[in-house]
Every structure is written in structure tokens, then in C-alpha cells.
Enzyme design. Sequence first.
Site, PDB file in Angstrom:
ATOM      1  N   ASP A 210       0.827  -1.206   0.000  1.00 40.63           N
ATOM      2  CA  ASP A 210       0.000   0.000   0.000  1.00 40.63           C
ATOM      3  C   ASP A 210       0.863   1.258   0.000  1.00 40.63           C
ATOM      4  OD1 ASP A 210      -2.733   1.190   0.416  1.00 40.63           O
ATOM      5  OD2 ASP A 210      -1.726   2.010   2.183  1.00 40.63           O
ATOM      6  N   GLU A 260       1.699  -0.435  -4.996  1.00 42.72           N
ATOM      7  CA  GLU A 260       0.799   0.662  -5.361  1.00 42.72           C
ATOM      8  C   GLU A 260       1.669   1.901  -5.522  1.00 42.72           C
ATOM      9  OE1 GLU A 260      -3.120   3.168  -3.895  1.00 42.72           O
ATOM     10  OE2 GLU A 260      -1.601   2.570  -2.447  1.00 42.72           O
TER      11      GLU A 260
END
Length: 533
Positions: A210, A260
Site C-alpha cells: 500500500d 501501489e
Amino acid sequence: MGQPRPARNQSAWWRSAVIYQVYVRSFADGDGDGTGDLAGVRARLPYLAELGVDALWFNPWYLSPLADGGYDVADYRAIDPAFGTLAEAEKLIAEARELGIRTLVDIVPNHVSDQHPWFRAALAGGPERDLFHFRPGRGEHGELPPNDWPSQFAGSAEPVWTRLPDGDWYLHLFTPEQPDLNWAHPAVRQEHEEILRFWFERGVAGVRIDSAALLAKDPDLPDFVEGRDPNPYVDRDELHDIYRSWRAVADAYDGIFVGEVWLPDSERFARYLRPDELHTAFNFSFLSCPWDAGRLRTSIDETLAEHASVGAPATWVLCNHDVTRTVTRYGRTDTGFDFTAKAFGTPTDLALGTRRARAAALLSLALPGSVYVYQGEELGLPEVELPLDSIQDPMHFRSGGTDPGRDGCRVPLPWAADAPYAGFGGDPWLPQPADWPAYAADRQVEDPTSMLSLYRAALRARRTEPGFGDGPLNWLPAPEGVLAFARTDGLLCVVNLADGPVELPVHSELLLGSAPLDADGFLPSDTAVWLRA
Ligand code: GLC
């Protein structure tokens, strides 16, 4: 339960995998409390096997106060009781693997929950403060935040600093419930490498990272100056050292990463994909590209070139839990609109959007690399405009209510048209619109023209045709507004984004179409086909 699967090059499965994103809270509710859970996922594994996906990526399922849908983790080694238990997660990983489906977990390294033991100890004044970014404020009495960095939530003017009663401030690029970790501290690095090992030991095949480009911060935390290089908190060089040591951990388990990484600069982006760093990263340039042949072709070419420079496979993503659902995005009729942003009351032609989303599915599944499918995309679900009083996403509140936030793509799935709550389980944590049963999986399975049938056929073809997936792509001459390319084994993909029908190459066999050809055998507008020359 479906046909036996042809073997693939197992060690490089991730170079051409179709990975299905499970937002657990909204997937399927096994215990009837209105929140999706692991029992719900386990019960639906046959559906996922039948769909034909190679792997599942689970959004964070860890213990969390859910201040940001689980991206505020209180314990990275425990499953949130709303979703189930660790033992159940282990069963799920094993059961999926039995069906030939691998599992990816989602690690959130940039920040923790304010309920995480480290942050609680920091608030109590312990040495754990060094694990975060605590600073005195500016101004005569320290009443101003230590710097002027902007929030990472679109449309939010809220500061990224929160002041404590003792006068100090702490940094949080997202909500105040998500304090940022100090990645210059060795204990932070060590802890995350142990968390990676913990999940690899439990049989996961990969990890989504993330906010992967945000972890490292300039230790002086200077103000943000537009265009100044290096940026104080995005894409800093120190990150590469972190990911090199993560790669060594993953290699010991044959595990893979998908980062990401939202970066406009393709050269900087590719640096994360060097052979000793991350295996893959999400390709947001393709996702953000409007339905325009020229711009899509440029995006595809740039993507392939930047990945080729480091030998990494591309990923193709049309949707996820943060962006407007595909059929709604492609159906937007106000062209000046920022393609990924959310807004209230945008004019949308859902029939057009669905037609284009079908064509886009065949386009992305024909491109070299791996493909991500976000739950409900295979059902053609639209973005939902929720009643204001049911919105829970902090992005909505932090924008002062101007941005609808991301709940519109997180509405619990419809499984059975005639069951209560469209078969989701209990009364869903976000309300389903009245027409949700029309999208139910059980109805779509019976309908050969449904989005689900298209996805199943496409994934089946992709499995049996080794020419799709990783490998070369060659553009073919095509009229204005048409994308046509060849893969190996004589496989062709033609997508018509022009206003009128176009002729297909002669001597080709039709394998699959996103819509029927017209009466003259021409390819209609907003339609894609897979052919064999
Ligand atoms: C990522 C997630 C998003 C989350 C944010 C903070 O962008 O995809 O859902 O809010 O990180 O963790």
C-alpha cells in the site's frame, strides 16, 4: 467444478496472472451480520474457480478500527474479528490453493492505526515516539503545524498534522487515525520484514504494498515546494534500499510483490521494478486513460516500453476500491471531467459505459502482462450514488462533504436475485440500490450475453491460449480510431473506438467478441474481438 487447468510456467505465474481483488467487507457475508467475512469468501471459492482467476488479492483483513476501511492496522498478525480468525485465513489460503488459486495479502507499511500498540505507547510518552514523526509546531506557541504538506486524500484541505495535548504534533499523510511510521528507524524496517515472513509462512504467494512510494520522508520534513527535487515525501531514493531487502525476504519463499505506485514519471516508476526490487506495480496510467484510441495506444506503448527497460511484466487495471467503477467511468458524457475523480451527480450513460467496459475487458485481457479484476467488475456493477447519511469513507468527510468518497464502488455484491439483500447475507453495511438484483451473479450465469459470461469466456480463452499473457505485441495497420494488434500463435485483438463499423481482417476466425458483429460482418463501434489469423 470446471475443467482441469492447463499447466503454465509455474515459476513465472505472476507474469501473466489474472488476479481478482477481494474487498472482504463487501464480498459475501457468511454470518449474516451485514459485513462480508472470510466464511463468505470460503463459500464463494467455487465461483472464483469457475470464473477462472489465478490469484486473489485481499484488501487488509487485519485487526483494525476500520477508520479507513482497514488501511488503519492495529495488528498485522491478527484477522479482524468482524472478518474471522487467523485459523480461518489459513484454511482459506489452503482451500484456494487446492483450487489452483493463489493468495496475495495487502501490507500497509506507510502508517499504522492510532490503536496500534506502538502508537499508544508513543502517546503515553514512551521512546516509541521515535517510530513516528513527532515534532513541535511552528508559530510563537507552536500552534501551527510543523510543515505545509498536502493531504493524500483528493479534495481534502485538512492538515496532515494533529496536535496532542502536550503540544507536540504527529504526521499522518492520510487521516489522524493513521499516523505515519518513521522508516529511517531500524525497528520499523525489521518489524515489516517479520510481518512479510509471517504471511509468507502462512502460504501466501504475494503481497500488495500500500502507498509504496510514500514511506520515506526527508528527515528535516521541509515545506513542500512544487517541482522541487527530491520531493520530501514521494518517491525518495531511500525506498529502493527498503524494497531490495524486502525482495530478499520474498525470494526465500518464491513470493511476489505488487506495488501501489502512483507516479507520473515513467522512468521513476520503472526504477521500482528493477530485477532486485518489486516484481510488479499497478499501472494507473492505463486506468486513468479516457476511451480514446490514440491515447490508449500511447498509454499501452509507454507502459510496455517502461517495463521492457527493466524486464518486468506490465499490469492492467481498470478498477479498484479507490476509483469510480468502470462502467460508470466509461459512460460519463461530460468529457471535461477528470477521469478518475469522484463527484456527485455526474451525467452517465450506463448502456454506453457497459458496452465500452466490455470492450475494455477484452482489450486489457489481450495485452501482455497480468490483469487485475476488482470484485463486481465481472458483474458490470456501476458506481453507486449513496444516500449521504450512509457514507462512511473518511475521504468524504475530509473533503468537507464535497467529494462523495469511495464507498460508491464498495457496495456489497449481489449474488442471488431473489434472496434478501440480493444474497449478500445480512443487512449490508452500505445499502444496495433497488436494481442490484438485476446484476446478481446467479442471474448472469444463466445469461450468455451477461458481463459475467463474457469474463468467464475470456478467462477460459486466456488459459487455453498461451499466446495471451506475457510476450510480444505487434500493432497492425488499422483505420483511425481502431486498435489492432497481434500476439503470438496468430492471436489478434481488434477494438473499434471509432464512430462507425469497421471491416475485420479477412481470413480470421472469431474467438470471442464483446458484442455481436453487425449484419454485414463488420465490427460495430465500442466493440472488441479476439481473432485467430
Ligand atoms: C491506498 C489504499 C486506500 C487507502 C490509502 C491509505 O491508496 O488503496 O484505500 O485509503 O492507501 O492507506
